[in-house]
Write a protein that holds these residues in place. Structure first.
Motif, PDB file in Angstrom:
ATOM      1  N   HIS A   1       0.830  -1.210   0.000  1.00 35.41           N
ATOM      2  CA  HIS A   1       0.000   0.000   0.000  1.00 35.41           C
ATOM      3  C   HIS A   1       0.864   1.258   0.000  1.00 35.41           C
ATOM      4  CE1 HIS A   1      -3.149   2.784   1.183  1.00 35.41           C
ATOM      5  NE2 HIS A   1      -2.662   2.934   2.407  1.00 35.41           N
ATOM      6  N   TYR A   2       1.836   1.313   0.895  1.00 33.80           N
ATOM      7  CA  TYR A   2       2.707   2.497   0.969  1.00 33.80           C
ATOM      8  C   TYR A   2       3.672   2.550  -0.213  1.00 33.80           C
ATOM      9  CZ  TYR A   2       0.854   4.585   5.109  1.00 33.80           C
ATOM     10  OH  TYR A   2       0.014   5.238   5.972  1.00 33.80           O
ATOM     11  N   SER A   3       4.134   1.414  -0.688  1.00 32.66           N
ATOM     12  CA  SER A   3       5.021   1.384  -1.856  1.00 32.66           C
ATOM     13  C   SER A   3       4.299   1.904  -3.099  1.00 32.66           C
ATOM     14  CB  SER A   3       5.527  -0.043  -2.108  1.00 32.66           C
ATOM     15  OG  SER A   3       6.297  -0.491  -1.026  1.00 32.66           O
ATOM     16  N   ILE A   4       3.057   1.511  -3.258  1.00 36.49           N
ATOM     17  CA  ILE A   4       2.252   1.983  -4.390  1.00 36.49           C
ATOM     18  C   ILE A   4       2.044   3.497  -4.284  1.00 36.49           C
ATOM     19  CG2 ILE A   4      -0.046   1.874  -5.457  1.00 36.49           C
ATOM     20  CD1 ILE A   4       0.008  -1.176  -4.602  1.00 36.49           C
ATOM     21  N   GLY A   5       1.799   3.984  -3.079  1.00 35.00           N
ATOM     22  CA  GLY A   5       1.660   5.424  -2.867  1.00 35.00           C
ATOM     23  C   GLY A   5       2.919   6.177  -3.283  1.00 35.00           C
ATOM     24  N   ILE A   6       4.073   5.605  -2.994  1.00 36.89           N
ATOM     25  CA  ILE A   6       5.347   6.221  -3.379  1.00 36.89           C
ATOM     26  C   ILE A   6       5.518   6.185  -4.900  1.00 36.89           C
ATOM     27  CG2 ILE A   6       7.858   5.918  -3.267  1.00 36.89           C
ATOM     28  CD1 ILE A   6       7.357   4.917  -0.307  1.00 36.89           C
ATOM     29  N   ILE A   7       5.162   5.072  -5.515  1.00 36.17           N
ATOM     30  CA  ILE A   7       5.279   4.951  -6.977  1.00 36.17           C
ATOM     31  C   ILE A   7       4.402   5.983  -7.675  1.00 36.17           C
ATOM     32  CG2 ILE A   7       4.729   3.446  -8.950  1.00 36.17           C
ATOM     33  CD1 ILE A   7       5.661   1.083  -7.055  1.00 36.17           C
ATOM     34  N   PHE A   8       3.179   6.169  -7.204  1.00 31.60           N
ATOM     35  CA  PHE A   8       2.296   7.167  -7.815  1.00 31.60           C
ATOM     36  C   PHE A   8       2.822   8.586  -7.584  1.00 31.60           C
ATOM     37  CE2 PHE A   8      -1.488   4.046  -7.504  1.00 31.60           C
ATOM     38  CZ  PHE A   8      -1.222   3.548  -8.769  1.00 31.60           C
ATOM     39  N   ALA A   9       3.423   8.838  -6.433  1.00 30.61           N
ATOM     40  CA  ALA A   9       4.036  10.147  -6.166  1.00 30.61           C
ATOM     41  C   ALA A   9       5.209  10.378  -7.124  1.00 30.61           C
ATOM     42  CB  ALA A   9       4.495  10.226  -4.713  1.00 30.61           C
ATOM     43  N   TYR A  10       5.965   9.321  -7.363  1.00 28.96           N
ATOM     44  CA  TYR A  10       7.080   9.407  -8.314  1.00 28.96           C
ATOM     45  C   TYR A  10       6.544   9.756  -9.703  1.00 28.96           C
ATOM     46  CZ  TYR A  10      11.664   8.277 -10.290  1.00 28.96           C
ATOM     47  OH  TYR A  10      12.876   8.343 -10.920  1.00 28.96           O
ATOM     48  N   ALA A  11       5.411   9.167 -10.071  1.00 28.04           N
ATOM     49  CA  ALA A  11       4.788   9.464 -11.366  1.00 28.04           C
ATOM     50  C   ALA A  11       4.433  10.948 -11.464  1.00 28.04           C
ATOM     51  CB  ALA A  11       3.543   8.602 -11.573  1.00 28.04           C
ATOM     52  N   LEU A  12       3.908  11.515 -10.387  1.00 23.21           N
ATOM     53  CA  LEU A  12       3.592  12.946 -10.383  1.00 23.21           C
ATOM     54  C   LEU A  12       4.849  13.753 -10.684  1.00 23.21           C
ATOM     55  CD1 LEU A  12       1.353  14.970  -8.043  1.00 23.21           C
ATOM     56  CD2 LEU A  12       3.678  15.708  -8.386  1.00 23.21           C
ATOM     57  N   LEU A  13       5.958  13.424 -10.022  1.00 23.24           N
ATOM     58  CA  LEU A  13       7.210  14.164 -10.217  1.00 23.24           C
ATOM     59  C   LEU A  13       7.799  13.924 -11.606  1.00 23.24           C
ATOM     60  CD1 LEU A  13       8.816  13.690  -6.688  1.00 23.24           C
ATOM     61  CD2 LEU A  13       7.516  15.654  -7.561  1.00 23.24           C
ATOM     62  N   LEU A  14       7.607  12.734 -12.161  1.00 25.26           N
ATOM     63  CA  LEU A  14       8.076  12.469 -13.523  1.00 25.26           C
ATOM     64  C   LEU A  14       7.299  13.298 -14.544  1.00 25.26           C
ATOM     65  CD1 LEU A  14       8.653   8.600 -13.743  1.00 25.26           C
ATOM     66  CD2 LEU A  14      10.358  10.402 -13.996  1.00 25.26           C
ATOM     67  N   ILE A  15       5.993  13.383 -14.356  1.00 22.06           N
ATOM     68  CA  ILE A  15       5.135  14.080 -15.322  1.00 22.06           C
ATOM     69  C   ILE A  15       5.261  15.598 -15.192  1.00 22.06           C
ATOM     70  CG2 ILE A  15       2.734  14.496 -16.013  1.00 22.06           C
ATOM     71  CD1 ILE A  15       2.221  11.508 -15.116  1.00 22.06           C
ATOM     72  N   TRP A  16       5.176  16.117 -13.966  1.00 24.01           N
ATOM     73  CA  TRP A  16       5.179  17.558 -13.762  1.00 24.01           C
ATOM     74  C   TRP A  16       6.552  18.100 -13.351  1.00 24.01           C
ATOM     75  CZ3 TRP A  16       0.373  15.248 -13.346  1.00 24.01           C
ATOM     76  CH2 TRP A  16      -0.646  15.865 -14.070  1.00 24.01           C
ATOM     77  N   GLY A  17       7.498  17.233 -13.105  1.00 19.48           N
ATOM     78  CA  GLY A  17       8.852  17.663 -12.759  1.00 19.48           C
ATOM     79  C   GLY A  17       9.012  17.944 -11.276  1.00 19.48           C
ATOM     80  N   GLU A  18      10.257  17.868 -10.838  1.00 18.73           N
ATOM     81  CA  GLU A  18      10.542  18.126  -9.424  1.00 18.73           C
ATOM     82  C   GLU A  18      10.253  19.570  -9.033  1.00 18.73           C
ATOM     83  OE1 GLU A  18      13.705  15.893  -6.937  1.00 18.73           O
ATOM     84  OE2 GLU A  18      14.530  16.180  -8.961  1.00 18.73           O
ATOM     85  N   ASN A  19      10.240  20.457 -10.018  1.00 22.18           N
ATOM     86  CA  ASN A  19       9.915  21.862  -9.714  1.00 22.18           C
ATOM     87  C   ASN A  19       8.507  22.013  -9.166  1.00 22.18           C
ATOM     88  OD1 ASN A  19      12.430  22.823 -10.365  1.00 22.18           O
ATOM     89  ND2 ASN A  19      11.886  23.267 -12.490  1.00 22.18           N
ATOM     90  N   TRP A  20       7.667  21.011  -9.384  1.00 20.45           N
ATOM     91  CA  TRP A  20       6.317  21.044  -8.810  1.00 20.45           C
ATOM     92  C   TRP A  20       6.407  21.216  -7.297  1.00 20.45           C
ATOM     93  CZ3 TRP A  20       3.730  17.928  -5.269  1.00 20.45           C
ATOM     94  CH2 TRP A  20       2.353  18.154  -5.150  1.00 20.45           C
ATOM     95  N   LEU A  21       7.447  20.661  -6.703  1.00 21.15           N
ATOM     96  CA  LEU A  21       7.604  20.743  -5.241  1.00 21.15           C
ATOM     97  C   LEU A  21       7.985  22.141  -4.756  1.00 21.15           C
ATOM     98  CD1 LEU A  21       9.321  17.353  -4.410  1.00 21.15           C
ATOM     99  CD2 LEU A  21       7.117  18.163  -3.566  1.00 21.15           C
ATOM    100  N   ILE A  22       8.509  22.981  -5.652  1.00 17.76           N
ATOM    101  CA  ILE A  22       8.858  24.345  -5.252  1.00 17.76           C
ATOM    102  C   ILE A  22       7.591  25.152  -5.007  1.00 17.76           C
ATOM    103  CG2 ILE A  22       9.947  26.497  -6.021  1.00 17.76           C
ATOM    104  CD1 ILE A  22      11.945  24.644  -7.575  1.00 17.76           C
ATOM    105  N   GLN A  23       6.630  24.960  -5.881  1.00 14.84           N
ATOM    106  CA  GLN A  23       5.333  25.627  -5.731  1.00 14.84           C
ATOM    107  C   GLN A  23       4.239  24.644  -6.147  1.00 14.84           C
ATOM    108  OE1 GLN A  23       4.899  29.237  -7.962  1.00 14.84           O
ATOM    109  NE2 GLN A  23       3.334  29.998  -6.567  1.00 14.84           N
TER     110      GLN A  23
END
Length: 162
Positions: free
Chosen positions: A73-95
């Motif tokens: 469950h938690y591993s899948i949550g991390i994988i989907f979070a990684y997908a967000l960063l892959l698609i929108w880039g790590e800069n998404w975390l800045i704002q």
């Protein structure tokens, strides 16, 4: 910061937020969330080459299925979070912006509908359950909450590390 570390922090936070929501729903309205032992049982049978079941509830339990399910469950949550960063880039975390997080949350609803529920013997999008519409609505709700958790975790990370 490293993208993998960011994905781990983001995924852990969003999944924990989803679990907190599920706990509140259970306490207030006695609506149970998915029993992650079922996920662990499903994964535990992979070693035997069994990837789908007529009814996972009636499938023989495996050792440590609860732990396996929660780790998954938690591993899948991390994988989907990684997908967000892959698609929108790590800069998404800045704002962090709400739309990308909600979009990922809602798109992840496809995983239980098209993979897990059929493999559990529940049919595509829970079509074989007694009340498929309710199961679908609950899947959407939980994954929307996960998306909100991604956004809130992203805000928290942006405050801490920028």
């Amino acid at each position: 910061m490293n993208m993998l570390i960011n994905a781990v922090l983001l995924g852990l936070g969003a999944t924990a937020f989803m679990d907190l929501f599920a706990l509140i729903i259970k306490k207030l309205w006695n609506i149970p969330s998915l029993d992650y032992r079922i996920v662990g049982r499903w994964i535990g049978h992979f070693k035997n080459g069994i990837f789908s079941h007529p009814n996972i509830i009636q499938t023989s339990p495996i050792r440590n299925e609860k732990v396996i399910g929660w780790v998954a469950h938690y591993s899948i949550g991390i994988i989907f979070a990684y997908a967000l960063l892959l698609i929108w880039g790590e800069n998404w975390l800045i704002q962090p912006r709400l739309f990308p997080a909600i979009a990922i949350g809602l798109v992840t609803t496809l995983a239980p509908w098209l993979m897990m529920q059929p493999a559990f013997g529940f049919g595509i999008a829970a079509s074989k359950l007694p009340n498929p519409s309710m199961a679908r609505l609950r899947s959407i709700q939980v994954h929307l909450v996960y998306g909100i958790g991604l956004y809130l975790s992203g805000l928290f990370i942006s405050i801490l590390f920028t």
